[in-house]
Design a protein around this motif. Structure first.
Motif, PDB file in Angstrom:
ATOM      1  N   ASN A  13      -8.298 -41.268  65.642  1.00  0.00           N
ATOM      2  CA  ASN A  13      -8.400 -41.206  67.109  1.00  0.00           C
ATOM      3  C   ASN A  13      -9.771 -41.718  67.565  1.00  0.00           C
ATOM      4  OD1 ASN A  13      -5.850 -39.980  67.344  1.00  0.00           O
ATOM      5  ND2 ASN A  13      -6.557 -38.643  68.996  1.00  0.00           N
ATOM      6  N   GLN A  36      -9.005 -39.417  55.828  1.00  0.00           N
ATOM      7  CA  GLN A  36      -9.683 -39.147  57.084  1.00  0.00           C
ATOM      8  C   GLN A  36     -10.671 -37.998  56.847  1.00  0.00           C
ATOM      9  OE1 GLN A  36      -7.839 -39.238  61.351  1.00  0.00           O
ATOM     10  NE2 GLN A  36      -7.490 -37.238  60.501  1.00  0.00           N
ATOM     11  N   GLY A  39     -11.179 -35.561  60.802  1.00  0.00           N
ATOM     12  CA  GLY A  39     -10.061 -35.582  61.748  1.00  0.00           C
ATOM     13  C   GLY A  39     -10.183 -34.447  62.743  1.00  0.00           C
ATOM     14  N   TRP A  47      -8.617 -31.548  61.428  1.00  0.00           N
ATOM     15  CA  TRP A  47      -7.474 -31.988  60.608  1.00  0.00           C
ATOM     16  C   TRP A  47      -8.054 -32.721  59.408  1.00  0.00           C
ATOM     17  CZ3 TRP A  47      -2.265 -30.957  61.175  1.00  0.00           C
ATOM     18  CH2 TRP A  47      -1.416 -31.621  60.283  1.00  0.00           C
ATOM     19  N   PHE A  56      -2.578 -41.362  61.423  1.00  0.00           N
ATOM     20  CA  PHE A  56      -2.652 -42.609  62.179  1.00  0.00           C
ATOM     21  C   PHE A  56      -2.707 -42.323  63.679  1.00  0.00           C
ATOM     22  CE2 PHE A  56       1.773 -42.730  63.668  1.00  0.00           C
ATOM     23  CZ  PHE A  56       2.388 -41.863  62.769  1.00  0.00           C
TER      24      PHE A  56
END
Ligand code: BTN
Length: 245
Positions: A13, A36, A39, A47, A56
């Motif tokens: 993001n 990631q 996240g 996350w 994604f």
């Protein structure tokens, strides 16, 4: 469509947002990371995504789907429905449900989290739809607390499905759900209701430092959750469900 794929990112993001603010997006964009490291989730959640996680973000121009920025909460619910249906289509006879607003649950444990955000390039808004799914995550050595709350697709599927198959299925369904919403201007409340994990249960909705308890009566046309308690029946459009009885 543009694909921006990475071995490792802090957050897909955040990467999408920096592409937007740098004026470098031509929508739709898929930002993908195998790993990631930082996240983000809703609120203060994180996350963390190592091996076995599918992470994604999809960047769309809201104008392509005639979306107002005020409709962002609905986009988030619609994304949940698209992901739920995509996962369910690959698993067969497994109970895949939605925990309002947009967590996807299997056997009442979380398999997917969704974070929808707005980022502007100058005055022009873009939507960043971030999705994280536990596809082949090994929770065996995780804490009891995590094992009680999280599940991975490989925990329940007999044979493992290639993560890219889930990715493609989700992208197809997301585009079709958003297209249906653009054409009908109606949130598919009945379809959402059929998979709602909260309807008929007593839940606690946290917002700030306040928790409101009530019997969940479902989700309305505007995507709000209806809770019934001694004070009557009220619809809430924000907050997080922290308790399910
Ligand atoms: C939540 O459950 O609170 C939402 C989790 C959203 C995680 C996804 S993983 C891909 C995208 N990039 C992020 O930093 N977050 C979302």
């Amino acid at each position: 469509a543009v694909i921006d794929a990475h071995e490792s990112l802090d957050s897909t993001n955040d990467r999408a947002k920096s592409l937007i603010s740098a004026g470098e997006v031509s929508t739709p964009v898929l930002v993908f990371a195998t790993r990631q490291t930082a996240g983000r989730g809703r609120g203060a959640n994180r996350w963390v995504a190592g091996s076995g996680s599918l992470t994604f973000s999809v960047v769309i121009d809201p104008a392509d789907f005639k979306l107002e920025t005020a409709e962002l909460p609905l986009v988030s619910l619609i994304t949940g429905l698209a992901v739920r249906d995509a996962i369910s289509s690959k698993l067969g006879d497994v109970c895949v449900q939605l925990k309002w607003p947009n967590d996807v649950l299997i056997n009442r444990k979380k398999v997917c989290g969704i974070l929808v955000e707005i980022e502007r390039a100058g005055a022009i808004p873009f939507l960043v739809i971030g999705i994280g799914i536990n596809v082949g995550v090994d929770f065996r050595n995780a804490s009891v607390e995590i094992r009680d709350r999280a599940i991975s697709l490989n925990d329940i599927a007999d044979q493992s499905v290639d993560p890219s198959e889930h990715l493609i299925e989700i992208l197809i369904r997301l585009e079709s759900e958003l297209g249906d919403y653009r054409d009908s201007r109606a949130f598919p409340r009945k379809r959402y209701a059929a998979h709602c994990a909260l309807t008929g249960r007593t839940v606690g909705l946290s917002s700030g430092d306040r928790v409101t308890y009530g019997l969940c009566r479902g989700v309305d046309d505007g995507g709000g959750i209806t809770l019934e308690n001694e004070a009557g029946s009220s619809v809430y459009y924000g907050g997080t469900i922290t308790h399910i009885a």
